[in-house]
Write a protein that holds these residues in place. Structure first.
Motif, PDB file in Angstrom:
ATOM      1  N   HIS A  18       0.840  -1.207   0.000  1.00  0.00           N
ATOM      2  CA  HIS A  18       0.000   0.000   0.000  1.00  0.00           C
ATOM      3  C   HIS A  18       0.873   1.255   0.000  1.00  0.00           C
ATOM      4  O   HIS A  18       0.643   2.186  -0.791  1.00  0.00           O
ATOM      5  CB  HIS A  18      -0.912  -0.016   1.223  1.00  0.00           C
ATOM      6  CG  HIS A  18      -2.009   1.002   1.148  1.00  0.00           C
ATOM      7  ND1 HIS A  18      -2.950   1.162   2.149  1.00  0.00           N
ATOM      8  CD2 HIS A  18      -2.312   1.933   0.209  1.00  0.00           C
ATOM      9  CE1 HIS A  18      -3.778   2.128   1.810  1.00  0.00           C
ATOM     10  NE2 HIS A  18      -3.406   2.624   0.645  1.00  0.00           N
ATOM     11  N   ALA A  19       1.873   1.278   0.857  1.00  0.00           N
ATOM     12  CA  ALA A  19       2.766   2.431   0.933  1.00  0.00           C
ATOM     13  C   ALA A  19       3.540   2.617  -0.364  1.00  0.00           C
ATOM     14  O   ALA A  19       3.686   3.746  -0.869  1.00  0.00           O
ATOM     15  CB  ALA A  19       3.737   2.267   2.100  1.00  0.00           C
ATOM     16  N   ALA A  20       4.028   1.510  -0.942  1.00  0.00           N
ATOM     17  CA  ALA A  20       4.770   1.597  -2.194  1.00  0.00           C
ATOM     18  C   ALA A  20       3.883   2.107  -3.324  1.00  0.00           C
ATOM     19  O   ALA A  20       4.318   2.920  -4.154  1.00  0.00           O
ATOM     20  CB  ALA A  20       5.347   0.228  -2.550  1.00  0.00           C
ATOM     21  N   ALA A  21       2.629   1.647  -3.360  1.00  0.00           N
ATOM     22  CA  ALA A  21       1.698   2.093  -4.399  1.00  0.00           C
ATOM     23  C   ALA A  21       1.425   3.591  -4.274  1.00  0.00           C
ATOM     24  O   ALA A  21       1.382   4.314  -5.290  1.00  0.00           O
ATOM     25  CB  ALA A  21       0.397   1.307  -4.304  1.00  0.00           C
ATOM     26  N   VAL A  22       1.254   4.073  -3.064  1.00  0.00           N
ATOM     27  CA  VAL A  22       1.001   5.504  -2.856  1.00  0.00           C
ATOM     28  C   VAL A  22       2.205   6.329  -3.291  1.00  0.00           C
ATOM     29  O   VAL A  22       2.061   7.358  -3.971  1.00  0.00           O
ATOM     30  CB  VAL A  22       0.662   5.769  -1.370  1.00  0.00           C
ATOM     31  CG1 VAL A  22       0.619   7.273  -1.098  1.00  0.00           C
ATOM     32  CG2 VAL A  22      -0.678   5.138  -1.010  1.00  0.00           C
ATOM     33  N   ALA A  78       9.769  13.742  -7.165  1.00  0.00           N
ATOM     34  CA  ALA A  78       9.246  12.533  -7.807  1.00  0.00           C
ATOM     35  C   ALA A  78      10.281  11.404  -7.781  1.00  0.00           C
ATOM     36  O   ALA A  78       9.933  10.239  -7.568  1.00  0.00           O
ATOM     37  CB  ALA A  78       8.837  12.841  -9.246  1.00  0.00           C
ATOM     38  N   ALA A  79      11.550  11.740  -8.000  1.00  0.00           N
ATOM     39  CA  ALA A  79      12.615  10.731  -7.957  1.00  0.00           C
ATOM     40  C   ALA A  79      12.736  10.130  -6.557  1.00  0.00           C
ATOM     41  O   ALA A  79      12.933   8.918  -6.402  1.00  0.00           O
ATOM     42  CB  ALA A  79      13.942  11.360  -8.385  1.00  0.00           C
ATOM     43  N   ILE A  80      12.599  10.972  -5.529  1.00  0.00           N
ATOM     44  CA  ILE A  80      12.675  10.487  -4.148  1.00  0.00           C
ATOM     45  C   ILE A  80      11.513   9.537  -3.849  1.00  0.00           C
ATOM     46  O   ILE A  80      11.691   8.469  -3.254  1.00  0.00           O
ATOM     47  CB  ILE A  80      12.677  11.672  -3.160  1.00  0.00           C
ATOM     48  CG1 ILE A  80      13.963  12.493  -3.327  1.00  0.00           C
ATOM     49  CG2 ILE A  80      12.538  11.176  -1.716  1.00  0.00           C
ATOM     50  CD1 ILE A  80      13.978  13.769  -2.522  1.00  0.00           C
ATOM     51  N   PHE A  81      10.304   9.904  -4.281  1.00  0.00           N
ATOM     52  CA  PHE A  81       9.133   9.053  -4.055  1.00  0.00           C
ATOM     53  C   PHE A  81       9.281   7.710  -4.779  1.00  0.00           C
ATOM     54  O   PHE A  81       8.939   6.651  -4.225  1.00  0.00           O
ATOM     55  CB  PHE A  81       7.866   9.754  -4.525  1.00  0.00           C
ATOM     56  CG  PHE A  81       7.385  10.830  -3.579  1.00  0.00           C
ATOM     57  CD1 PHE A  81       7.803  10.853  -2.261  1.00  0.00           C
ATOM     58  CD2 PHE A  81       6.524  11.823  -4.009  1.00  0.00           C
ATOM     59  CE1 PHE A  81       7.366  11.832  -1.383  1.00  0.00           C
ATOM     60  CE2 PHE A  81       6.075  12.805  -3.144  1.00  0.00           C
ATOM     61  CZ  PHE A  81       6.503  12.808  -1.824  1.00  0.00           C
ATOM     62  N   MET A  82       9.782   7.755  -6.013  1.00  0.00           N
ATOM     63  CA  MET A  82       9.978   6.511  -6.761  1.00  0.00           C
ATOM     64  C   MET A  82      11.015   5.619  -6.078  1.00  0.00           C
ATOM     65  O   MET A  82      10.835   4.392  -5.986  1.00  0.00           O
ATOM     66  CB  MET A  82      10.416   6.824  -8.190  1.00  0.00           C
ATOM     67  CG  MET A  82      10.647   5.589  -9.050  1.00  0.00           C
ATOM     68  SD  MET A  82       9.162   4.588  -9.318  1.00  0.00           S
ATOM     69  CE  MET A  82       8.352   5.573 -10.585  1.00  0.00           C
ATOM     70  N   PHE A  83      12.078   6.228  -5.591  1.00  0.00           N
ATOM     71  CA  PHE A  83      13.117   5.468  -4.875  1.00  0.00           C
ATOM     72  C   PHE A  83      12.541   4.812  -3.620  1.00  0.00           C
ATOM     73  O   PHE A  83      12.771   3.616  -3.372  1.00  0.00           O
ATOM     74  CB  PHE A  83      14.268   6.399  -4.509  1.00  0.00           C
ATOM     75  CG  PHE A  83      15.278   5.782  -3.581  1.00  0.00           C
ATOM     76  CD1 PHE A  83      16.211   4.867  -4.052  1.00  0.00           C
ATOM     77  CD2 PHE A  83      15.296   6.102  -2.229  1.00  0.00           C
ATOM     78  CE1 PHE A  83      17.136   4.282  -3.195  1.00  0.00           C
ATOM     79  CE2 PHE A  83      16.206   5.534  -1.371  1.00  0.00           C
ATOM     80  CZ  PHE A  83      17.130   4.619  -1.856  1.00  0.00           C
ATOM     81  N   LEU A  84      11.785   5.560  -2.841  1.00  0.00           N
ATOM     82  CA  LEU A  84      11.197   5.006  -1.621  1.00  0.00           C
ATOM     83  C   LEU A  84      10.208   3.890  -1.937  1.00  0.00           C
ATOM     84  O   LEU A  84      10.145   2.877  -1.230  1.00  0.00           O
ATOM     85  CB  LEU A  84      10.508   6.125  -0.829  1.00  0.00           C
ATOM     86  CG  LEU A  84      11.430   7.185  -0.215  1.00  0.00           C
ATOM     87  CD1 LEU A  84      10.606   8.289   0.434  1.00  0.00           C
ATOM     88  CD2 LEU A  84      12.376   6.561   0.795  1.00  0.00           C
ATOM     89  N   GLY A  85       9.420   4.060  -3.016  1.00  0.00           N
ATOM     90  CA  GLY A  85       8.477   3.027  -3.403  1.00  0.00           C
ATOM     91  C   GLY A  85       9.172   1.724  -3.778  1.00  0.00           C
ATOM     92  O   GLY A  85       8.732   0.639  -3.385  1.00  0.00           O
ATOM     93  N   CYS A  86      10.282   1.829  -4.504  1.00  0.00           N
ATOM     94  CA  CYS A  86      11.024   0.625  -4.907  1.00  0.00           C
ATOM     95  C   CYS A  86      11.694  -0.051  -3.712  1.00  0.00           C
ATOM     96  O   CYS A  86      11.849  -1.274  -3.690  1.00  0.00           O
ATOM     97  CB  CYS A  86      12.079   1.001  -5.953  1.00  0.00           C
ATOM     98  SG  CYS A  86      11.392   1.457  -7.560  1.00  0.00           S
ATOM     99  N   VAL A  87      12.088   0.738  -2.715  1.00  0.00           N
ATOM    100  CA  VAL A  87      12.736   0.182  -1.528  1.00  0.00           C
ATOM    101  C   VAL A  87      11.729  -0.477  -0.599  1.00  0.00           C
ATOM    102  O   VAL A  87      11.991  -1.538  -0.015  1.00  0.00           O
ATOM    103  CB  VAL A  87      13.527   1.279  -0.785  1.00  0.00           C
ATOM    104  CG1 VAL A  87      14.023   0.772   0.560  1.00  0.00           C
ATOM    105  CG2 VAL A  87      14.706   1.746  -1.636  1.00  0.00           C
ATOM    106  N   ILE A  88      10.548   0.123  -0.461  1.00  0.00           N
ATOM    107  CA  ILE A  88       9.531  -0.384   0.460  1.00  0.00           C
ATOM    108  C   ILE A  88       8.819  -1.605  -0.109  1.00  0.00           C
ATOM    109  O   ILE A  88       8.414  -2.497   0.641  1.00  0.00           O
ATOM    110  CB  ILE A  88       8.520   0.728   0.798  1.00  0.00           C
ATOM    111  CG1 ILE A  88       9.208   1.837   1.609  1.00  0.00           C
ATOM    112  CG2 ILE A  88       7.328   0.184   1.570  1.00  0.00           C
ATOM    113  CD1 ILE A  88       8.338   3.040   1.862  1.00  0.00           C
TER     114      ILE A  88
END
Length: 222
Positions: free
Chosen positions: A94-98, A136-146
């Motif tokens: 859920h967090a990664a999708a957001v 946006a790059a930071i959010f994408m990075f966090l999504g891939c990590v989570i």
């Protein structure tokens, strides 16, 4: 003296014209890449092909909020809804999708911000877009990590085997959407850096050109 001054004036004008033309060409390319990135980000967000089976266990594949399993009639049945929190496999997904969804939304906003070129100066517009792309790059990075933090789910275990756990997908493998998401992290960072560089060049070099023009006009008047 007059002929030399006239030559310098013409040379400065040519330099200014070439600079503006080249700068606009690079900005146009940057804008095209920004739009392409937004499209790829949306594709990456909606595709369930982030991880999936490799033939060792049951057939199936998983995305950020949707997953597909092979049913009894040998067809894949997909489930999941981004707007329904109860249909997520776990909180990590859920967090990664957001986060990935916010990244896609930010780049869509960045595409809309391209219209600001009509109302604001180029340097200001580029800085606004650069900060949006950085976020946006930071959010994408966090999504891939989570995202791998949710690989210990029971449904995923049914496809990937009993040896899967957090950050270990067992018999499953990485699919193309997850690879694309990782590549998009670097693409967003590159676009943001390029926007900052272009903004700095716009702010620094154009005033120098105008100063040279004014100096040549002053010499002509003397």
């Amino acid at each position: 003296m007059d002929r030399e001054t006239e030559y310098n004036t013409e040379l400065t004008k040519i330099y200014h014209t070439n600079y503006v033309r080249n700068s606009r060409a690079i900005c146009v390319l940057w804008g095209i890449f920004t739009v392409c990135y937004a499209i790829l980000n949306i594709v990456c967000f909606i595709q369930p092909q982030w991880i999936g089976d490799t033939g060792a266990g049951a057939a199936g594949f998983f995305g950020l909020y949707r997953y597909c399993l092979l049913s009894n009639n040998n067809e894949f049945s997909c489930q999941g809804d981004f707007f329904d929190s109860n249909k997520y496999l776990n909180k990590s997904f859920h967090a990664a999708a957001v986060l990935v969804g916010l990244s896609a939304l930010l780049f869509l906003i960045c595409c809309l911000c391209l219209l600001l070129f009509l109302f604001l100066n180029t340097a200001t517009t580029l800085r606004i877009c650069a900060w949006i792309q950085t976020l946006a790059a930071i959010f994408m990075f966090l999504g891939c990590v989570i995202f791998p933090n949710g690989w210990d789910n029971d449904i995923i275990t049914g496809v990937c085997g009993n040896n899967n756990r957090i950050y270990d997908m067992g018999y499953c493998g990485i699919r193309w959407a997850y690879i694309l998401a990782i590549v998009l992290i670097f693409d967003a960072a590159i676009l943001a850096i390029l926007a900052f560089v272009l903004a700095a060049k716009q702010a620094k070099l154009l005033p120098e050109v105008y100063k040279k023009l004014e100096k040549c006009k002053y010499e002509i008047s003397l």
